[in-house]
Design an enzyme around this catalytic site. Structure first.
Site, mmCIF file in Angstrom:
data_model
loop_
_atom_site.group_PDB
_atom_site.id
_atom_site.type_symbol
_atom_site.label_atom_id
_atom_site.label_comp_id
_atom_site.label_asym_id
_atom_site.label_seq_id
_atom_site.Cartn_x
_atom_site.Cartn_y
_atom_site.Cartn_z
ATOM 1 N N SER A 1 -9.248 23.623 34.204
ATOM 2 C CA SER A 1 -9.979 24.385 35.214
ATOM 3 C C SER A 1 -10.322 25.779 34.719
ATOM 4 C CB SER A 1 -9.122 24.507 36.471
ATOM 5 O OG SER A 1 -9.709 25.403 37.394
ATOM 6 N N TYR B 1 -2.594 27.345 41.398
ATOM 7 C CA TYR B 1 -3.259 26.172 40.839
ATOM 8 C C TYR B 1 -3.692 26.435 39.395
ATOM 9 C CZ TYR B 1 -7.475 23.431 39.819
ATOM 10 O OH TYR B 1 -8.434 22.672 39.207
ATOM 11 N N LYS C 1 -2.503 24.681 35.662
ATOM 12 C CA LYS C 1 -3.428 24.133 34.661
ATOM 13 C C LYS C 1 -3.212 24.796 33.294
ATOM 14 C CE LYS C 1 -6.051 21.281 37.196
ATOM 15 N NZ LYS C 1 -6.735 20.042 36.870
#
Length: 325
Positions: free
Chosen positions: A116, A140, A144
């Site tokens: 991402s 998040y 990643k």
């Protein structure tokens, strides 16, 4: 190649599966169907219902013998990750370690990972290239980034070859409308806008209109899911041929604001989509656009479907077909 697609019943995963099939690869999907849909499965493929949090499920799947695997089974809602970091730790980090361990145990050493742009955080310059500093602004993105680091260590220690593909904002639907299964609990902008257009929700909340952008709302680099699917397959074929790991940004280099996206959706759907400006969400950078020159040079990849009208039009077609509108 014989490819295991982990999370292959999901939104991005199902489009990746469709592209793998089009290129003649043999596909098995591994999914727990918590967010993926049976509707997204193709009868031509194998399917294993299993959970990445259960190492036995993964070991049994990889024991069937695969040339490569694609990992698309991470949770992806940036806002939610700031409220429930434990959920993202367990699924994204623990789950990925389980996947890596099962893969190397069964000598499956070629991997494509859905990473991402959230690994970068607030951009120091635009567009963002692969060498930009990594300082995630949401949990998040942190997960990643950690997964990218795990893969690099598994390459050093176990010989894993990987492609980490950093997308910006995935959007759109299969232009042929073969795939039109809708996400169960959408958190991204375009599905929420479509639900408002369909009358499934009252309107759209736009988080913040005081950013330093042309209309005060966040700018994102939206990329069509079919363009992402093509990149996944090209990356897999690249590491198979060249035995070389890759970390690539995927995007168009063009940004569109949230307000512009909503306005375009009103124009294309012909619906009066109500929108309300609310407080900013924590962890949302003002602008994210990608420099994808390396993906073009290494893979010959060019986005074909990522213009605004195709993004919105293909999504609207999927919603109309799903709801028989």
């Amino acid at each position: 190649m014989k490819v295991l697609v982990i999370g292959g019943a999901g939104y991005i995963g199902s489009h990746v599966v469709k592209e793998l099939m089009a290129k003649g690869h043999k596909v098995t999907v591994f999914d727990n169907l918590s967010s993926g849909l049976e509707q997204n499965l193709f009868k031509e493929n194998g399917f294993i219902k299993g959970d990445i949090l259960n190492p036995e499920d993964l070991d049994k799947a990889f024991a069937e013998g695969f040339d490569a695997f694609i990992h698309l089974a991470a949770f992806k809602a940036a806002g939610e990750s700031m409220i429930y970091p434990e959920k993202y730790s367990i699924n994204n980090i623990n789950g990925t370690i389980n996947i890596l361990n099962a893969a190397v145990k069964n000598n499956c050493l070629k991997m494509v990972f859905s990473s991402s742009a959230a690994v970068f955080g607030e951009p120091k310059y635009i567009p963002i290239d692969e060498n930009h500093s990594k300082n995630p602004e949401n949990y998040y993105g942190f997960t990643k980034l950690k997964i990218e680091e795990f893969m690099a260590w598994y390459e050093k220690l176990k010989g894993l070859k990987f492609a980490a593909l950093r997308y910006f904002n995935a959007a759109g639907y299969d232009p042929e409308c073969v795939l039109y299964g809708l996400e169960k609990n959408p958190a991204n902008l375009l599905p929420i806008v479509m639900e408002a257009a369909c009358g499934k929700r009252a309107g759209v909340k736009i988080f913040g209109n005081d950013y330093p952008t042309r209309d005060g709302t966040c700018i994102r680099d939206y990329i069509h899911v079919s363009d992402l699917a093509t990149a996944h397959v090209l990356a897999l074929e690249y590491i198979d041929k060249n035995k070389e790991s890759l970390t690539l940004n995927l995007g168009t280099g063009n940004g569109i604001t949230v307000t512009e996206m909503v306005d375009a959706a009103r124009r294309i759907t012909g619906k009066d989509i109500k929108a309300e400006y609310v407080e900013r969400r924590p962890g949302d950078p003002a602008q994210l656009t990608a420099k994808s020159d390396l993906a073009k040079a290494k893979l010959g990849w060019e986005p074909k479907y990522s213009d605004v009208d195709t993004l919105i039009g293909s999504t609207w077609n999927a919603y109309k077909k799903y709801y028989n509108m």
